[in-house]
Every structure is written in structure tokens, then in C-alpha cells.
Design an enzyme around this catalytic site. Structure first.
Site, PDB file in Angstrom:
ATOM      1  N   ARG A 224     -17.820  73.735  43.865  1.00  0.00           N
ATOM      2  CA  ARG A 224     -17.640  74.383  42.574  1.00  0.00           C
ATOM      3  C   ARG A 224     -18.182  75.801  42.666  1.00  0.00           C
ATOM      4  O   ARG A 224     -19.193  76.054  43.330  1.00  0.00           O
ATOM      5  CB  ARG A 224     -18.361  73.620  41.452  1.00  0.00           C
ATOM      6  CG  ARG A 224     -17.656  72.342  41.031  1.00  0.00           C
ATOM      7  CD  ARG A 224     -16.384  72.657  40.260  1.00  0.00           C
ATOM      8  NE  ARG A 224     -15.676  71.448  39.834  1.00  0.00           N
ATOM      9  CZ  ARG A 224     -14.696  70.878  40.500  1.00  0.00           C
ATOM     10  NH1 ARG A 224     -14.323  71.375  41.681  1.00  0.00           N
ATOM     11  NH2 ARG A 224     -14.092  69.812  40.028  1.00  0.00           N
ATOM     12  N   GLU A 253     -13.058  80.901  37.379  1.00  0.00           N
ATOM     13  CA  GLU A 253     -11.664  80.948  37.821  1.00  0.00           C
ATOM     14  C   GLU A 253     -10.699  80.623  36.680  1.00  0.00           C
ATOM     15  O   GLU A 253     -11.050  79.848  35.781  1.00  0.00           O
ATOM     16  CB  GLU A 253     -11.461  79.981  38.996  1.00  0.00           C
ATOM     17  CG  GLU A 253     -11.800  78.541  38.704  1.00  0.00           C
ATOM     18  CD  GLU A 253     -11.729  77.680  39.959  1.00  0.00           C
ATOM     19  OE1 GLU A 253     -10.945  76.707  39.928  1.00  0.00           O
ATOM     20  OE2 GLU A 253     -12.445  77.957  40.952  1.00  0.00           O
ATOM     21  N   HIS A 271      -8.232  77.769  44.508  1.00  0.00           N
ATOM     22  CA  HIS A 271      -8.594  76.364  44.257  1.00  0.00           C
ATOM     23  C   HIS A 271      -7.477  75.462  44.799  1.00  0.00           C
ATOM     24  O   HIS A 271      -6.898  74.637  44.080  1.00  0.00           O
ATOM     25  CB  HIS A 271      -8.817  76.113  42.771  1.00  0.00           C
ATOM     26  CG  HIS A 271      -9.730  74.954  42.503  1.00  0.00           C
ATOM     27  ND1 HIS A 271     -10.655  74.933  41.492  1.00  0.00           N
ATOM     28  CD2 HIS A 271      -9.873  73.756  43.147  1.00  0.00           C
ATOM     29  CE1 HIS A 271     -11.319  73.791  41.499  1.00  0.00           C
ATOM     30  NE2 HIS A 271     -10.865  73.059  42.494  1.00  0.00           N
TER      31      HIS A 271
END
Length: 305
Positions: A224, A253, A271
């Protein structure tokens, strides 16, 4: 009740949506609206779900989560209300581990930087300075869960020496445990982050850890964005007090800090670690199976892991 219907609390990948839609009627949720009558809903690790949302979906019994992370879901509150949370931790393991190793090679061997170098027409007039031999590195894995152990196995198979840290020593693993992240950073060539997000790990990798990692050190983050103090990381990259970083996740993000995009010694990814057709198919099947189990009254509906 809404037998055959699932409430979509957030957009989910089309492959997962199609798999669920093959056996269910999917109904999009209007944010802030009351939605009684739905026993099953689906969210994502990023969108999450909290007590306020549970109040608006009062009949909820099964919350499906596309993804592994649960830090945005109030799991304790779900438990108090008798809501089973089913996430998909097993389905993302292999591809996330592969991607972590890929980012390590991309940074250590300067693969993305080399691509930009060639595309810019610099080859011939200039030369890239030497990269690092990744297979000879000692890596430190922060968080030796399912993903961390798979990264360790991949890295060990490639010839790397593996150390790890976490809340406690893992029984039955062949890798050396280091109890302190500062000591781990000082002993390794690269830190690979595969730990959970949340308050306990927020800014775990800070200026002090980066300083211990040193000018030849690399950070790879597939956990994360909150695990890394991004201001400290950007400062370390700008000053070259570490060698580089490979980042698949960011603190806010997709609105990442624009300073990252101007740095040559960082590889950026949207991601994307678990975004493969195989993982998407596995997630869709796992969530569809949880729905079938729930409707059949089977305990296999699953719970958060």
C-alpha cells in the site's frame, strides 16, 4: 429480499463483473441512497465500506471485496452486524509476487530507463552507466505473508539471499528473520514491501529507513502507498541517497505526487501487479462461488483473511 441480485457499491473490473453477471442481476448503487432488500453487495479494496454505508444497506449479509486489502473496510463493524466479508487474497498471490520481482529487475537493471534512453535517440552519443546484478542481491521482505513468501521463493530461486521482517517470526520458513526494519534496511540491497496497509504500517519506510538502506539501495512497493513516507522517498530519489524505487502503489492514487514523474531512478506502475487475465478470472470465480455458497446456506461463503 433480493434473491439473485447483487448491489455494486463501486466499479469492478469488467472480467469480474461479467462472471458475477452470468449468475446474478447486478444493480449499481447510487451513492448516499438507501438500498434496503440487498443481502449481497460487492466493493473493492480501494473503495471499501464503512458503518455509514452499512446503515444505508440494512439487509446486507455478504460483502464481496474485489482485492486483498481490507484497511478501507470496517471489518469489525461488519462482524458486529453479522456481515460476512469475502476478499480475494489467494487469487492475487502469484501475479503480485511476479510483479515485485519484475519491478526489482526494472530498477536494478535499469530496464525502463534504458527504454527511455533508446527512444530518446541517446544511444550512440551517450552510454548508460553500469547497472546492478539483481541475482546477487540480498533482499529484505517486509511482510512475509502469502505474497511475501512467494516473493521470497521466487527470489531465492534466482539466487538472491532473502531476509525478512514482520510482527513476528514465521515458523517453518528457511529465511532469516530480522526483528527491526532499520536493521533490515542496513543489511540488504533492496527492500520489498508486501505488508498490509493501515495505521500500524503507515510510513513504516521513512527517512531513517531510507538512510539505512543507503546509496545502492532499492525500494519496491507492491503493498500500500501509505507504507512509505513519500516525501522522504522523493527526497532520497532526488538526492540519489538511494539507488532507485519501483512503485505499484501510491498514497493518494491515482493522484500521485507529480515529482515522481520527473525522476529517472523510479519505475512507476498504475496499481497493476495483479492485473492479469488469469487473476481476474480467479477473482471472478471466487466471488461467484462465495455467492453460490451463501445462497445455498453453506459455510464456504468465506470470511475476510
Amino acid at each position: 429480499m433480493s434473491s439473485g441480485r447483487i448491489l455494486l457499491l463501486a466499479p469492478i473490473p469488467p472480467e469480474v463483473r461479467d462472471r458475477l453477471a452470468a449468475e446474478n442481476e447486478l444493480v449499481s448503487y447510487e451513492k448516499g441512497a438507501s438500498a434496503p432488500g440487498f443481502e449481497i453487495a460487492v466493493t473493492t479494496s480501494m473503495a471499501g465500506a464503512n458503518a455509514a454505508l452499512f446503515n444505508l444497506v440494512p439487509d446486507l449479509k455478504l460483502l464481496l471485496c474485489n482485492g486483498t486489502g481490507l484497511d478501507a473496510i470496517d471489518v469489525a463493524e461488519a462482524g458486529r452486524r453479522g456481515i460476512v466479508v469475502r476478499n480475494t487474497p489467494d487469487e492475487v498471490v502469484s501475479d503480485t509476487a511476479d510483479f515485485a520481482i519484475g519491478l526489482l529487475y526494472a530498477v536494478g537493471r535499469r530496464i525502463a530507463e534504458g527504454d527511455r534512453f533508446v527512444r530518446a535517440g541517446r544511444w550512440g552519443a551517450e552510454r548508460l552507466s553500469p547497472a546492478r546484478r539483481v541475482s546477487a542481491m540480498t533482499i529484505g521482505i517486509v511482510g512475509l505473508g502469502k505474497i511475501g513468501q512467494t516473493i521470497a521463493a521466487r527470489a531465492s530461486g534466482l539466487g538472491m539471499t532473502v531476509l525478512y521482517t514482520g510482527p513476528r517470526r514465521k515458523d517453518g520458513v528457511p529465511f532469516e528473520y530480522v526483528g527491526d526494519v532499520l536493521e533490515l534496511a542496513e543489511r540488504v540491497d533492496a527492500l520489498i514491501l508486501s505488508c498490509p496497509g493501515g495505521a500500524e504500517t503507515r510510513h513504516l519506510v521513512d527517512r531513517a529507513v531510507l538512510s539505512r538502506l543507503g546509496p545502492d539501495g532499492i525500494v519496491v512497493n507492491v503493498s500500500r502507498g501509505s507504507v512509505v513516507d513519500e516525501a522522504a522517498l522523493i527526497a532520497a530519489l532526488e538526492s540519489k541517497s538511494i539507488r532507485g524505487a519501483g512503485l505499484d502503489v501510491f498514497d493518494r492514487e491515482p493522484a500521485l505526487d507529480a515529482r515522481f514523474t520527473g525522476l529517472e531512478n523510479v519505475v512507476l506502475s498504475p496499481h497493476y501487479a495483479a492485473v492479469t487475465l488469469e487473476t481476474r478470472a480467479a477473482i471472478g470465480e471466487a466471488l461467484a462461488g462465495a455467492v453460490r455458497d451463501f445462497r445455498a446456506g453453506r459455510k464456504g461463503a468465506g470470511a475476510a483473511q
